[in-house]
Design a protein around this motif. Structure first.
Motif, mmCIF file in Angstrom:
data_model
loop_
_atom_site.group_PDB
_atom_site.id
_atom_site.type_symbol
_atom_site.label_atom_id
_atom_site.label_comp_id
_atom_site.label_asym_id
_atom_site.label_seq_id
_atom_site.Cartn_x
_atom_site.Cartn_y
_atom_site.Cartn_z
ATOM 1 N N PRO A 1 1.604 4.415 -4.754
ATOM 2 C CA PRO A 1 1.758 5.642 -5.484
ATOM 3 C C PRO A 1 2.917 5.957 -6.255
ATOM 4 O O PRO A 1 2.898 7.005 -7.032
ATOM 5 N N HIS A 2 3.973 5.173 -5.960
ATOM 6 C CA HIS A 2 5.474 5.646 -6.366
ATOM 7 C C HIS A 2 5.649 4.728 -7.886
ATOM 8 O O HIS A 2 6.428 3.729 -7.544
ATOM 9 N N ARG A 3 4.814 4.911 -8.965
ATOM 10 C CA ARG A 3 5.074 4.016 -9.966
ATOM 11 C C ARG A 3 6.620 3.831 -10.470
ATOM 12 O O ARG A 3 7.086 2.927 -10.801
ATOM 13 N N ASP B 1 0.874 -1.193 0.072
ATOM 14 C CA ASP B 1 -0.042 0.018 0.149
ATOM 15 C C ASP B 1 0.841 1.182 0.022
ATOM 16 O O ASP B 1 0.597 2.192 -0.642
#
Length: 179
Positions: free
Chosen positions: A31-33, A27
């Motif tokens: 957000p940190h692709r 999780d």
């Protein structure tokens, strides 16, 4: 917190704690692709160096490549196959309605599967039972033949059903110029 495992043994509690920490880690990485894929790329480079330096386990690498090919096809495919869709637009407005591309395999799940497959392949290089002697150039040729045939079929499917697996957002149309 034991997560409701009051009557479980120590192994079940430890497994539950591990699963909770693993989920929390996933999780936090979601957000940190770019960072996720960069980390996986570094891990793949370490794997490639290991396979090259130990001169073996080519069948494991071939299996990893086939697995990645399957993941790539799922990533490039729509969730609902247009050839199986029996619903036709009822009006011109329905046909012109913007429908974003929804992948069969979302990007995060694709990354997670790629990384997990790489981890298992890396772990397999530590066990000699997986070091099956093969002539590796044949595996490379066969893999590229499969890659070309599969990509050709996927591109033909994309052209036939007029979809692009890259979604750049909702298109904006200009109105009629004032005269």
């Amino acid at each position: 917190d034991d997560g409701g495992l009051e009557q479980s043994n120590a192994a079940e509690k430890a497994l539950h704690q591990f699963e909770m920490r693993y989920t929390a880690l996933k999780d936090s990485l979601a957000p940190h692709r770019a960072g996720r894929w960069a980390g996986t790329g570094v891990c793949f480079l370490i794997y490639a160096i290991r396979v090259y330096s130990i001169q073996g386990w080519y069948i494991v690498t071939y299996a990893l490549g086939i697995y990645y090919l399957n993941l790539m096809i799922a990533f490039l495919s729509p969730l609902v196959d247009p050839s199986e869709q029996s619903e036709l637009p009822t009006s011109e407005q329905d046909a012109a309605e913007f429908k974003p591309f929804v992948r069969r395999l979302p990007e995060f799940k694709c990354w997670h599967s790629v990384t997990r497959g790489l981890f298992f392949a890396f772990m397999a290089t530590f066990f000699s039972v997986f070091n099956i002697p093969v002539f590796w150039p044949i595996l490379v040729l066969y893999f590229f033949a499969l890659l070309i045939m599969t990509l050709r079929r996927q591109i033909e499917h994309m052209i036939k059903h007029k979809y692009v697996p890259i979604s750049l957002g909702k298109p904006h149309f200009k109105g009629k110029p004032d005269s």
